[in-house]
Motif scaffolding. Sequence first.
Motif, PDB file in Angstrom:
ATOM      1  N   SER A 130     -22.274  47.035  23.504  1.00 43.54           N
ATOM      2  CA  SER A 130     -22.921  46.870  24.735  1.00 43.54           C
ATOM      3  C   SER A 130     -21.795  46.301  25.484  1.00 43.54           C
ATOM      4  O   SER A 130     -21.568  45.820  26.043  1.00 43.54           O
ATOM      5  N   ILE A 131     -22.423  46.913  26.504  1.00 42.43           N
ATOM      6  CA  ILE A 131     -21.690  46.516  27.671  1.00 42.43           C
ATOM      7  C   ILE A 131     -22.799  46.315  29.689  1.00 42.43           C
ATOM      8  O   ILE A 131     -23.466  47.352  29.870  1.00 42.43           O
ATOM      9  N   PHE A 132     -22.804  45.851  30.313  1.00 44.10           N
ATOM     10  CA  PHE A 132     -23.341  45.551  32.070  1.00 44.10           C
ATOM     11  C   PHE A 132     -22.338  46.147  32.428  1.00 44.10           C
ATOM     12  O   PHE A 132     -21.273  45.405  32.432  1.00 44.10           O
ATOM     13  N   ILE A 133     -22.755  46.007  33.990  1.00 48.75           N
ATOM     14  CA  ILE A 133     -21.235  47.327  34.251  1.00 48.75           C
ATOM     15  C   ILE A 133     -22.240  46.555  36.020  1.00 48.75           C
ATOM     16  O   ILE A 133     -22.894  46.959  36.150  1.00 48.75           O
ATOM     17  N   ARG A 134     -21.312  46.463  36.743  1.00 49.35           N
ATOM     18  CA  ARG A 134     -21.580  45.748  38.083  1.00 49.35           C
ATOM     19  C   ARG A 134     -22.077  47.063  39.085  1.00 49.35           C
ATOM     20  O   ARG A 134     -20.629  47.718  38.692  1.00 49.35           O
ATOM     21  N   GLY A 135     -23.006  47.656  39.265  1.00 41.23           N
ATOM     22  CA  GLY A 135     -22.664  48.328  40.393  1.00 41.23           C
ATOM     23  C   GLY A 135     -21.998  49.066  41.471  1.00 41.23           C
ATOM     24  O   GLY A 135     -21.644  49.892  41.569  1.00 41.23           O
ATOM     25  N   SER A 136     -21.545  47.465  41.829  1.00 44.92           N
ATOM     26  CA  SER A 136     -20.506  48.122  43.189  1.00 44.92           C
ATOM     27  C   SER A 136     -18.807  48.926  42.663  1.00 44.92           C
ATOM     28  O   SER A 136     -17.863  49.665  43.190  1.00 44.92           O
ATOM     29  N   VAL A 137     -18.723  48.482  41.016  1.00 47.55           N
ATOM     30  CA  VAL A 137     -17.437  49.244  40.581  1.00 47.55           C
ATOM     31  C   VAL A 137     -17.876  50.420  39.582  1.00 47.55           C
ATOM     32  O   VAL A 137     -17.090  51.037  39.246  1.00 47.55           O
ATOM     33  N   ILE A 138     -18.802  51.297  39.950  1.00 45.01           N
ATOM     34  CA  ILE A 138     -19.470  52.844  40.032  1.00 45.01           C
ATOM     35  C   ILE A 138     -19.369  53.717  40.567  1.00 45.01           C
ATOM     36  O   ILE A 138     -19.242  53.646  41.604  1.00 45.01           O
ATOM     37  N   ILE A 156     -25.702  47.651  36.165  1.00 44.46           N
ATOM     38  CA  ILE A 156     -26.742  48.603  34.719  1.00 44.46           C
ATOM     39  C   ILE A 156     -26.257  47.881  33.322  1.00 44.46           C
ATOM     40  O   ILE A 156     -25.582  47.282  33.711  1.00 44.46           O
ATOM     41  N   LYS A 157     -26.635  48.044  32.771  1.00 41.51           N
ATOM     42  CA  LYS A 157     -26.361  47.926  31.220  1.00 41.51           C
ATOM     43  C   LYS A 157     -26.502  49.103  30.228  1.00 41.51           C
ATOM     44  O   LYS A 157     -28.096  49.596  30.347  1.00 41.51           O
ATOM     45  N   LEU A 158     -25.610  48.698  29.382  1.00 39.61           N
ATOM     46  CA  LEU A 158     -25.033  50.023  28.136  1.00 39.61           C
ATOM     47  C   LEU A 158     -25.274  50.058  27.414  1.00 39.61           C
ATOM     48  O   LEU A 158     -24.976  49.127  26.914  1.00 39.61           O
ATOM     49  N   ALA A 159     -26.081  50.261  25.814  1.00 36.94           N
ATOM     50  CA  ALA A 159     -26.037  49.857  24.389  1.00 36.94           C
ATOM     51  C   ALA A 159     -25.533  50.796  23.895  1.00 36.94           C
ATOM     52  O   ALA A 159     -25.096  52.070  24.604  1.00 36.94           O
ATOM     53  N   ASP A 160     -24.703  50.739  22.780  1.00 41.24           N
ATOM     54  CA  ASP A 160     -23.798  51.358  21.587  1.00 41.24           C
ATOM     55  C   ASP A 160     -23.423  52.994  22.058  1.00 41.24           C
ATOM     56  O   ASP A 160     -23.062  53.531  22.898  1.00 41.24           O
TER      57      ASP A 160
END
Length: 99
Positions: free
Chosen positions: A59-67, A38-42
């Motif tokens: 903003s950040i990009f988060i790899r699905g396997s670390v969620i 996922i990508k999150l902003a603000d």
Amino acid sequence: MLFFSFFKSLVETQVTVELKNDLCIRGTLKSVDQFLNIKLADIAVVDEHKYPHMRAVKSIFIRGSVIRYIHMPKDNVDTALLEDATRREAQAQKERATA
């Protein structure tokens, strides 16, 4: 594919993502892919005093396997639609297994 479709419907909503390293990040969901990256902003870190280096990140990009979890407002979730889609997907998998 069910969760991918569900999260695609939540784009542009406010969510809180809890990572497996106990970091919680709140932000606006901008995109999601089939791997549930996922990508999150603000963004804002929930426990900012514990992670001061994250204050500068916008903003950040988060790899699905670390969620670990994705928390979202209850009114954004259509539970009846989600339950129906789950039933249909389970039925389709059962039919494929017997074919």
